[in-house]
Scaffold this motif. Structure first.
Motif, PDB file in Angstrom:
ATOM      1  N   CYS A 124     -31.499 -56.698  -4.024  1.00  0.00           N
ATOM      2  CA  CYS A 124     -30.944 -58.049  -3.919  1.00  0.00           C
ATOM      3  C   CYS A 124     -29.438 -57.959  -3.698  1.00  0.00           C
ATOM      4  N   PHE A 125     -28.978 -58.425  -2.531  1.00  0.00           N
ATOM      5  CA  PHE A 125     -27.551 -58.456  -2.217  1.00  0.00           C
ATOM      6  C   PHE A 125     -27.040 -59.883  -2.431  1.00  0.00           C
ATOM      7  N   PHE A 126     -26.145 -60.055  -3.393  1.00  0.00           N
ATOM      8  CA  PHE A 126     -25.575 -61.371  -3.677  1.00  0.00           C
ATOM      9  C   PHE A 126     -24.205 -61.483  -3.014  1.00  0.00           C
ATOM     10  N   ASP A 127     -24.035 -62.538  -2.196  1.00  0.00           N
ATOM     11  CA  ASP A 127     -22.735 -62.732  -1.569  1.00  0.00           C
ATOM     12  C   ASP A 127     -21.795 -63.468  -2.521  1.00  0.00           C
ATOM     13  N   GLU A 128     -20.598 -63.807  -2.061  1.00  0.00           N
ATOM     14  CA  GLU A 128     -19.588 -64.419  -2.925  1.00  0.00           C
ATOM     15  C   GLU A 128     -20.005 -65.798  -3.424  1.00  0.00           C
ATOM     16  N   ALA A 172     -17.543 -59.142 -13.685  1.00  0.00           N
ATOM     17  CA  ALA A 172     -18.040 -59.363 -12.324  1.00  0.00           C
ATOM     18  C   ALA A 172     -17.953 -60.834 -11.929  1.00  0.00           C
ATOM     19  N   GLU A 173     -17.661 -61.683 -12.886  1.00  0.00           N
ATOM     20  CA  GLU A 173     -17.564 -63.108 -12.615  1.00  0.00           C
ATOM     21  C   GLU A 173     -16.378 -63.394 -11.690  1.00  0.00           C
ATOM     22  N   LYS A 174     -16.596 -64.289 -10.719  1.00  0.00           N
ATOM     23  CA  LYS A 174     -15.531 -64.624  -9.784  1.00  0.00           C
ATOM     24  C   LYS A 174     -14.409 -65.363 -10.491  1.00  0.00           C
TER      25      LYS A 174
END
Length: 568
Positions: free
Chosen positions: A500-504, A225-227
């Protein structure tokens, strides 16, 4: 001619034994004087809770540490078995090379040039037992190729089980070895190896099943999941060259990759040596790859380099001078660290013994809760020889073994010292400043936390229109051996369920459940359904959704797997 051969053999033995002695002494001194790496302290906690598996790794590293720590509780004790098997690994590699008329001098130079071998000659991580058992595997596999016996098959089955119990990367060695010699599948004894290793590994598989496959979820889901950043890929080969030798690594890789394949064993070495780095190079497109993950490939690399030197004895004139300077640089770095002088990123391994004692003086016999990952709680526990340091794994950090150990159970409704890296109004009242840094502390009374409670929405990939209401049917499970409830009546610290919604960028948009959540009470092991209505993010895009249970003053624990959420 016989006299010349005897003299050469004698000189080779002399070189090897002197090298092994120097290698061992240097590692003992380094192991005794160098403060623990955070991972080593974390694995020490593994050894305090012996089990068939752990969140991040199989259990072999815990056994390595438990063995030495029972002898003496200091840095050398924790590392003593690693130091021993490091020396043993080098000697076994030399035994493997005897068949190829290898030069003892060049063999010693190659080992001494490799920064990776120096790093893991005394540092105790899962890579240490993995490398040792890989070397043992190659030793017996070399014999098994020539002698198809049930005894060798039995030994290889045991060794492969030990490899699997060391680190999951062992799968690469097994797979590439079979790929290099498909004819093995025709041997009846080969299937004894498969059966024995599989049977011996069953306890770890059952542990994974019982704990809902935490290692699989972490390595295949959370890590991926890491960018992605391009430097993950282009820095990987540079890191490998550095690990093989800061000045001469490029040449050693060239010699290893250009060795002439003259038998099935060398072909096995070549496939493993090339296949493993390629695998991790491809993996770098999914997330960051740490340089030491290829350590298992350095065993065949060393063998191939020395075999190539035997095949093509004419070395360039610059080789020895550059090799000696390369070795001198590494030895100087090690001596500098022994002297207690921090270098670069290794500064994080200095001053934490003093820090741990300072925190303990403030906490007394009370539990201590940290909010910055598993590293410092582990160091606190190790240097104070206690199990009262706890890592609160909040929504901004990954899961760890602290989510499984019973330490959290012990802090419920206790007074604990909360240690943070920042000021928290109303909580932090003091600070601790030592050479390692500055931390803020405060006391929290009547702690309640729900770090182990699981929240599952049934899907791990969701796409919904932006800005609409949506109701999740959540399954909430109590894994604790006691009943729990989420009531806020007469409680000092209120609890709430959050989406919790985490954006980019990693910023979180948080929505709280209504008070009906506080009516839930669960017996030990019981599950229930709860309808949680949220509003999807108004801005279209990709998000990571996580469900978290928060109690003051903590940030909220990570109670669900990451859901890949698309607002369209």
């Amino acid at each position: 001619m016989p006299d010349s051969t005897l003299n050469t053999t004698y000189q080779s033995k002399k070189i090897i034994w002197y090298f092994l002695l120097g290698w061992t002494i240097l590692n003992i001194i380094q192991g005794y004087t160098f403060e623990l790496h955070a991972d080593e302290a974390y694995y020490w906690l593994y050894s305090r809770f012996l089990d068939w598996g752990y969140f991040d790794h199989p259990p072999m590293v815990a056994l390595f540490i438990r063995f030495g720590d029972n002898i003496m509780h200091n840095e050398l004790g924790l590392r003593i078995l690693t130091i021993t098997v490091s020396t043993a690994s080098i000697y076994i590699l030399w035994l493997i090379l005897k068949k190829y008329n290898a030069s003892a001098k060049l063999f010693a130079i190659v080992i001494a040039c490799m920064f990776m071998c120096h790093m893991y000659g005394f540092t105790t991580t899962p890579d240490s037992p993995l490398f040792f058992f890989a070397v043992v595997f190659y030793y017996f596999y070399q014999k098994y190729i020539e002698q198809d016996t049930w005894l060798l098959a039995f030994i290889l089955g045991l060794v492969i089980a030990c490899l699997l119990y060391s680190k999951y990367h062992a799968v690469l060695l097994i797979g590439f070895t079979v790929l290099s010699n498909i004819k093995l599948l025709k041997r009846p004894s080969f299937w004894l190896i498969v059966a024995l290793a599989s049977i011996l590994f069953i306890p770890h598989i059952l542990w994974q099943v019982h704990h809902n496959f935490p290692s699989l979820n972490y390595h295949l889901s959370e890590r991926s999941a890491e960018k992605y950043h391009p430097e993950f890929t282009y820095l990987f080969p540079l890191g490998q060259i550095l690990m093989a030798g800061p000045l001469i690594g490029w040449y050693l890789f060239y010699k290893g990759f250009t060795a002439k394949i003259t038998d099935a064993f060398i072909r096995c070495l070549m496939v493993n040596c090339i296949g493993t780095p390629i695998f991790f190079l491809i993996s770098s497109f999914r997330g960051e790859v740490q340089p030491q993950w290829t350590y298992i490939a350095f065993a065949p690399l060393i063998l191939l380099i020395v075999i190539n030197f035997a095949q093509k004895p004419n070395l360039p004139k610059w080789f020895y001078p550059v090799a000696y300077v390369n070795i001198a640089i590494i030895v100087c770095v090690r001596l500098t660290l022994i002297a207690g002088i921090p270098i670069g990123r290794l500064q994080s391994q200095f001053g934490f013994k003093q820090w741990a004692y300072a925190v303990k003086q403030r906490a007394g016999d009370n539990y201590v809760v940290f909010n910055e990952g598993f590293q410092n709680p582990s160091k606190y526990d190790y240097y104070n020889n206690t199990l009262k340091g706890f890592s609160y794994d909040d929504i901004y950090y990954r899961g760890t073994q602290f989510d499984i150990w019973p330490i959290e159970d012990s802090i419920q409704h206790k007074r604990v010292l909360y240690v943070l890296t920042y000021k928290l109004p109303g909580i932090t009242t003091d600070s601790i400043k030592v050479p390692a840094g500055k931390w803020y502390t405060g006391w929290v009374n009547d702690v309640r936390s729900y770090q182990k409670v699981t929240v599952d929405n049934g899907n791990y990939k969701i796409s919904l229109p932006a800005g609409i209401k949506h109701t999740f049917d959540l399954t909430i499970k109590n894994p604790y051996p006691v009943a729990i409830n989420f009531s806020n009546k007469n409680q000092l610290h209120p609890v709430t369920l959050r989406a919790c919604f985490f954006d980019e960028k990693g910023d979180a948009k948080i929505q709280n459940a209504d008070t009906t959540f506080n009516n839930i009470a669960l017996k030990a092991g019981q599950s229930t359904h709860y309808n949680f209505t949220i509003v999807t993010p108004k801005q279209k895009g990709q998000y990571e959704l996580m469900f978290s249970i928060r109690t003051d003053p903590f940030n909220g624990s990570k109670n669900s797997r990451i859901v890949k959420f698309t607002a369209n």
